[in-house]
Scaffold this active site. Structure first.
Site, PDB file in Angstrom:
ATOM      1  N   CYS A 168       2.374   8.763  -2.717  1.00 21.03           N
ATOM      2  CA  CYS A 168       2.271  10.041  -2.032  1.00 21.03           C
ATOM      3  C   CYS A 168       3.067  11.094  -2.780  1.00 21.03           C
ATOM      4  O   CYS A 168       3.593  10.864  -3.856  1.00 21.03           O
ATOM      5  CB  CYS A 168       2.799   9.904  -0.599  1.00 21.03           C
ATOM      6  N   ASP A 198       4.765  -0.303   4.637  1.00 21.36           N
ATOM      7  CA  ASP A 198       5.901  -0.887   3.934  1.00 21.36           C
ATOM      8  C   ASP A 198       7.099   0.058   3.940  1.00 21.36           C
ATOM      9  O   ASP A 198       8.249  -0.372   3.885  1.00 21.36           O
ATOM     10  CB  ASP A 198       5.512  -1.240   2.496  1.00 21.36           C
ATOM     11  N   ILE A 252     -10.658   2.818 -21.865  1.00 21.34           N
ATOM     12  CA  ILE A 252     -10.884   4.058 -22.611  1.00 21.34           C
ATOM     13  C   ILE A 252     -11.362   3.704 -24.019  1.00 21.34           C
ATOM     14  O   ILE A 252     -10.736   2.882 -24.699  1.00 21.34           O
ATOM     15  CB  ILE A 252      -9.591   4.892 -22.713  1.00 21.34           C
TER      16      ILE A 252
END
Length: 670
Positions: free
Chosen positions: A2, A104, A300
């Site tokens: 976050c 958590d 990639i």
């Protein structure tokens, strides 16, 4: 995973503006697009906000942060993951704890009251940054994980202390000034940063493995930092007695398997990044074995065969039955996204690998994955970089004769020719302060100390005057813990310095979190599990680098997992092709220069010197300039573009107004 933010006033009666908290969350919406929250403690002068990326406990209301404890004593906002949390929850529940969510993050609200700060931190395993306010002690604690996988910044201004996951969250607060510091500008142009610093005046990072503690006492903020963990190699006299190789091999196998297993815990699908290196291949192989099902692998591919690792990645994908997804990138196209990437990295980048990673994370997000397991940290723990081999054999305990050393260094230079000027210096570069502290100048810093020689001529006159006697090597040396370097093996010293500079300041920022979270995508590096790291520090140097074979113990531990070509492969740095390698790439650089490095643009920013910039470009374009020098100059030119773009993003732009606009567009209101 976050974005967190908040601020505290020196005067507790000074009100918190909820809309500022919301704007601080909105400007980092990319870190948490699944919702936001904020909390203000009335009459305490403190407020937190949170932009949420839902990975564990997906129910919107239950996992919503910031969290407050039931008794109102604690306020918490977190970014990241705590692993092994189910076992800890069960233990706490048996002792009477009552959990209100499946998150958590809620562990902190139960561990801290029982164990205190220093007692709690050893139980937190993973990658995280969090802010915890203890109302009873009127104490704010800003905590960052052991390696700095998750970012956390803070600053003081006008009786307010502001913190956030990204610099732009701090800049969204209307009172936080936005200007380069002279030293910060210098280090942006030479690549290697001073630990704990940023490019901007009075903006600090919480150092990895540290807590910044803030208390209001006697009319002032009392701010100090405490270290709770470090990469602690044994002193030469304390090296463990020699044990059979199998002891170390089995230990690495067990700890790494456990670390991967913990990082597969999520309430959403988990994929893997896959390059042609053994680290990501090991992560994929273990993930597939643990899940007992095909794993989604993202790779990639570059348009330059010298830098493209997809053939080896494809072989590993076939051997594990992975569902491989390859995104192919043109190196000149990467410069189309250069400015966008710097909005997220908030620092300059020497190679467009950061851009490639940004585009890859976007691709992963579009494939509806939020989480991938990655290979970062393996080279740091197990001696994977050519600079480590160089330091081990040049400064080791008489491992080689002078003639053998000369032959060995010539072979190392030839096998790493593509990366001379970046991963290895073109020529020996010594720094007196680093020599005094470490006993030698680590090879990993030498390319950037060499690049620093260009910096004074590139600075505008005011900055050049302020930095007339500045010594970047000394600044780095003064911010390294001398006690952790004293009486250690040269390989241990080299690895420690890399971890404190290149790993935290480059690989985990513009090669990791910042470009992954730009697209709301969480990367989990099991090699940086601190239980595995603590084992790795105890490995004898010869178990890390044995003869010409780097990461020896890791190769042996995972031998049955790796295809023969990977087991035998020498370390190959994962980089995007530099600009000098192709006329189209160089044209793309010049196109950016025509926007950001014109005489007018340079004058407006006031950071650089036009003549110095033009002279550097002329040197790059001269036919007589060696290729290794062009590699170095490619990096410096990327940094020149970078500081101009950072100025445009964060100084010329009204960030507080932009943040409020973002909040309005998202419908995020207080």
């Amino acid at each position: 995973m976050c974005g967190i933010a908040g601020y505290i006033h020196l005067n507790p009666s000074h009100p918190i503006d909820p809309q500022t908290l919301v704007a601080m969350a909105a400007i980092q919406h990319h870190r948490g697009p699944d919702g936001f929250g904020y909390k203000v403690l009335n009459n305490q002068g403190i407020g937190f906000s949170h932009a949420r990326l839902s990975i564990i406990d997906l129910e919107e209301n239950r996992g919503q942060q910031p969290f407050a404890s039931e008794d109102g004593r604690l306020l918490l906002t977190t970014n990241g993951e705590f692993y092994d949390y189910k076992r800890i929850r069960a233990d706490l529940t048996s002792r009477g704890a009552r959990f209100r969510t499946k998150s958590d993050s809620e562990l902190v609200l139960h561990l801290y009251p029982r164990l205190g700060l220093q007692g709690m931190l050893p139980h937190l395993r993973g990658e995280f940054a969090f802010a915890l306010y203890d109302q009873e002690r009127d104490r704010l604690m800003l905590v960052r994980d052991r390696f700095g996988i998750k970012p956390l910044y803070w600053t003081q201004v006008n009786g307010t202390l502001v913190f956030g996951s990204e610099l732009k969250a701090l800049f969204a607060h209307p009172e936080v000034p936005r200007r380069f510091s002279p030293e910060g500008l210098f280090h942006q142009l030479m690549q290697t940063m001073v630990p704990g610093s940023t490019a901007f005046e009075n903006i600090h990072q919480v150092k990895p493995g540290h807590v910044v503690i803030v208390e209001r006492k006697q009319g002032n903020f009392q701010v100090w930092e405490e270290k709770y963990w470090d990469l602690d190699f044994p002193r030469l006299s304390d090296h463990p007695d020699s044990l059979p190789e199998e002891h170390y091999i089995e230990g690495v196998r067990a700890k790494l398997t456990e670390a991967v297993q913990l990082r597969l815990e999520a309430d959403v699908p988990v994929g893997c990044y896959l390059s042609g290196g053994i680290d990501s291949c090991i992560a994929l192989g273990l993930s597939a074995a643990i899940q007992q099902s095909p794993v989604k692998a993202f790779t990639i591919g570059f348009d330059d065969a010298d830098y493209d690792e997809t053939p080896i990645a494809q072989e590993m994908a076939r051997s594990t039955g992975a569902d491989q997804d390859i995104i192919r990138l043109r190196a000149d196209h990467l410069y189309d996204h250069f400015a966008e990437t710097l909005w997220h990295t908030e620092r300059t980048i020497y190679n467009t690998l950061g851009v490639a990673k940004l585009l890859m994370s976007r691709h992963v997000h579009q494939a509806q994955y939020k989480v991938v397991v990655t290979g970062e940290g393996s080279d740091e723990l197990f001696g994977g970089y050519p600079a480590f081999r160089r330091d081990m054999f040049l400064h080791g305990l008489d491992i080689l004769s002078p003639q053998e050393r000369a032959q060995w260094e010539q072979g190392l230079a030839q096998s790493n020719q593509l990366f001379r000027g970046a991963m290895l210096a073109e020529s020996e570069t010594q720094d007196s302060a680093l020599n005094a502290l470490i006993g030698f100048t680590p090879s990993c810093l030498q390319p950037w100390l060499h690049a620093a020689e260009h910096v004074p001529a590139l600075l505008s006159a005011p900055f050049r005057e302020q930095l007339e006697n500045y010594k970047p090597g000394q600044a780095i040396a003064e911010n390294l813990d001398a006690d952790m370097l004293a009486d250690r093996h040269p390989l241990d010293k080299a690895q420690y310095v890399w971890v404190k500079t290149m790993l935290e300041g480059q690989i985990l920022t513009w090669g990791g979190d910042r470009v992954d979270m730009a697209n709301s995508m969480e990367a989990r590096p099991p090699f940086l599990d601190h239980h595995l790291a603590e084992l790795a520090t105890q490995l004898p140097p010869a178990m890390r680098i044995k003869g010409q074979k780097e990461k020896y113990v890791l190769r042996e531990a995972m031998r049955g997992l790796l295809p023969k070509v990977l087991y035998e492969r020498e370390k190959f740095a994962f980089m995007a092709p530099p600009a000098h390698t192709d006329p189209q790439k160089w044209a793309a650089v010049n196109q950016l220069a025509q926007k950001y490095l014109t005489e007018e643009a340079i004058a407006q920013a006031g950071l650089l010197d036009v003549q110095g910039v033009n002279t550097l470009f002329e040197l790059h374009e001269a036919e007589a300039t060696p290729i290794s020098t062009k590699v170095r100059l490619d990096a410096v030119i990327n940094h020149l573009l970078g500081v101009q773009i950072l100025h445009q993003h964060f100084i010329a732009t009204d960030i507080p107004a932009l943040a409020r606009q973002r909040a309005q567009e998202l419908g995020w209101v207080a």
